[in-house]
Design an enzyme around this catalytic site. Sequence first.
Site, PDB file in Angstrom:
ATOM      1  N   TYR A  89       0.863  -1.185   0.000  1.00 37.83           N
ATOM      2  CA  TYR A  89       0.000   0.000   0.000  1.00 37.83           C
ATOM      3  C   TYR A  89       0.900   1.236   0.000  1.00 37.83           C
ATOM      4  O   TYR A  89       2.042   1.184  -0.452  1.00 37.83           O
ATOM      5  CB  TYR A  89      -0.890  -0.160   1.255  1.00 37.83           C
ATOM      6  CG  TYR A  89      -1.860   0.934   1.579  1.00 37.83           C
ATOM      7  CD1 TYR A  89      -2.968   1.187   0.773  1.00 37.83           C
ATOM      8  CD2 TYR A  89      -1.696   1.698   2.739  1.00 37.83           C
ATOM      9  CE1 TYR A  89      -3.881   2.179   1.112  1.00 37.83           C
ATOM     10  CE2 TYR A  89      -2.615   2.688   3.074  1.00 37.83           C
ATOM     11  CZ  TYR A  89      -3.694   2.927   2.257  1.00 37.83           C
ATOM     12  OH  TYR A  89      -4.587   3.908   2.599  1.00 37.83           O
ATOM     13  N   LYS A 162      -6.196  -0.649  -2.087  1.00 35.34           N
ATOM     14  CA  LYS A 162      -7.162  -0.397  -1.009  1.00 35.34           C
ATOM     15  C   LYS A 162      -7.918  -1.683  -0.689  1.00 35.34           C
ATOM     16  O   LYS A 162      -8.198  -1.981   0.465  1.00 35.34           O
ATOM     17  CB  LYS A 162      -8.137   0.710  -1.431  1.00 35.34           C
ATOM     18  CG  LYS A 162      -7.510   2.090  -1.535  1.00 35.34           C
ATOM     19  CD  LYS A 162      -7.603   2.876  -0.239  1.00 35.34           C
ATOM     20  CE  LYS A 162      -6.766   4.150  -0.298  1.00 35.34           C
ATOM     21  NZ  LYS A 162      -6.752   4.894   0.975  1.00 35.34           N
TER      22      LYS A 162
HETATM   23  O1  LIG Z   1      -4.051   6.166   0.229  1.00 37.09           O
HETATM   24  C1  LIG Z   1      -3.644   6.633   1.292  1.00 37.09           C
HETATM   25  O2  LIG Z   1      -2.560   6.306   1.803  1.00 37.09           O
HETATM   26  C2  LIG Z   1      -4.492   7.572   2.098  1.00 37.09           C
HETATM   27  C3  LIG Z   1      -5.364   8.447   1.331  1.00 37.09           C
HETATM   28  O3  LIG Z   1      -6.494   7.822   0.820  1.00 37.09           O
HETATM   29  C4  LIG Z   1      -4.676   9.314   0.328  1.00 37.09           C
HETATM   30  O4  LIG Z   1      -5.287   9.604  -0.708  1.00 37.09           O
HETATM   31  O5  LIG Z   1      -3.550   9.741   0.597  1.00 37.09           O
HETATM   32 MN   LIG Z   2      -7.078   8.463  -1.107  1.00 36.07          MN
END
Ligand SMILES: O=C(O)C[C@H](O)C(=O)O
Ligand SMILES: [Mn+2]
Length: 539
Positions: A89, A162
């Site tokens: 992520y 996600k």
């Molecule tokens: O994706 C992430 O780490 C958090 C958030 O949704 C973002 O857009 O930064």
């Molecule tokens: Mn985001």
Amino acid sequence: MGINIINDPFKNKGTAFTKQERKDLGLEGLLPPYVQTLDEQVKRVYAQFQTKSSNLEKRLFLMEIFNENRTVFFKMFSQHVVEFMPIVYDPTIADTIENYSELFVDPQNAAFLSIDDPEAVKNSLRNAADKRNIRLIVVTDAEGILGIGDWGTNGVDIAVGKLMVYTVAAGIDPSQVLPVVLDTGTNNERLLKDPLYFGNHHKRVAGPKYYDFVDHFVKTAEELFPNLYLHFEDFGRDNAANLLNKYKDQITTFNDDIQGTGIIVLAGILGAMNISKQKMTEQTYLCFGAGTAGAGITKRIYDEFLQQGLTAKEARKHFYMVDKQGLLFDDDPTLTPEQKPFARSRSEFANAAELTNLEMAVKAIHPTILVGTSTQPGAFTENVVKEMAAHTERPIIFPLSNPTKLAEARAADLLKWSEGRALVATGIPVADVKYNGITYQIGQANNALVYPGLGLGVIASTASLLNDEMISAAAHSLGGIVDPNKPGASVLPPVSKLNVFSTTVAKAVANSAVEQKLTRTEITDVDQAIADTKWTPQY
Ligand SMILES: O=C(O)C[C@H](O)C(=O)O
Ligand SMILES: [Mn+2]
Ligand SMILES: NC(=O)c1ccc[n+]([C@@H]2O[C@H](COP(=O)([O-])OP(=O)(O)OC[C@H]3O[C@@H](n4cnc5c(N)ncnc54)[C@H](O)[C@@H]3O)[C@@H](O)[C@H]2O)c1
């Protein structure tokens, strides 16, 4: 037929197919003879993973496993959550989005929908679902990926990423999810000029044609998948709130950047109040970067002030916004609808014309809470922090812009500049900070800490809508996990407990849905409904 199963990541067991399964499924001779257990597979794959040196290499390797066998992938991920989160992520995902074409090996069971081909939407969703019972879609149009901007079709990775977190954190069944990217063009010149770019080589379509296309997608998805929870991610500032306002009272939907981020920041501030023993309604809040996330967070905190008994008029006095132009004033014709309620009158300040940057605004306002969602690296300077810390004992400072290169400040600097007094949370994971003999644990105020539990609560309870009560319940449920009296305590629970507190969040959300009679089916036992919804990686 055996080959088909080996190539289906939802069904593949690889070397773990038993002798009997190999016989029944036409797999004899297609695998080496020794039958491995899932644990043996995971051990082997993790050892391979450890030979990779860079985070990008590690991610590419993990994605190969994801493409081949979801069970092995999620079993391994669940054993190494803290280690894998920043790889699978944010922040590593930002690199794979920027280099999507160069790194491409597999479309990862996503649905790619093009504004130039709306007739294909239904078939595309059907093909990607491949008769699976889809309960959760993460959709992006990739106009505002993290803080790195417009990445067109490449943004599909954020939807995939996600969803991986949904499964590892909250046990959402990976065969019931679908990542979707809406390719409505891109304004990213680098992509438009890149012959390798996979998306539509034209500018973003805006206005009614854009909204009609999104609506066509929403209606088709709702029709094909009647129990759908629809998560919007990383839409641009001009569209995100409009889309949420359009759909939130009609379908079971959620905007992560607006609502998810609002929840996690509220939870972090409540955590900070537990540490500082102060009252929420006595705080002065400054939003730096009043876009999708910034305005969404501000609204959530403001609603909490109302819930804690303040009138709208009293509560508003506690909120300020700074964007590109400086402190936001109500005579500014460029304000967005989400900024307007928090814009101030120039007559409140003797030096209103000078309040065109963060430092001047901090000097004039004396905020006790500063939250950054501006995409401006280093914007929380030593001067800003020292000025803030001069007027409050425990300044609450959350630099939330992602990925790492865009953060408004580093946690270690914030602690140094405030002599250890700042209560800090960051968007990306950071290691503990040692300062003056105390080890500070830094909370991760990333929506990934709440959207999985929220989704599990919504899906398990069969909620027909996600409303503000459920959202507030989610934020409040994260209290009581951290010991606030321990020196250096974090304002949020640690990612190492993500799995446990996702269930806590899910229960709070599901209970709220049941109490409000928002469920489609009768839920008599919330805990059981959640347990029944959860998937575990096993054969
Ligand atoms: O994706 C992430 O780490 C958090 C958030 O949704 C973002 O857009 O930064
Ligand atoms: Mn985001
Ligand atoms: N930690 C989290 O969970 C989380 C969640 C959502 C977004 N974010 C981060 O927040 C950032 C913003 O995301 P968004 O979706 O709200 O984007 P956005 O484009 O909607 O908002 C960004 C805002 O910052 C403003 N801005 C730009 N330059 C500025 C400057 N010099 N000074 C002050 N403001 C300035 C823009 O005008 C805009 O209003 C991104 O980096 C994103 O990664 C973090």
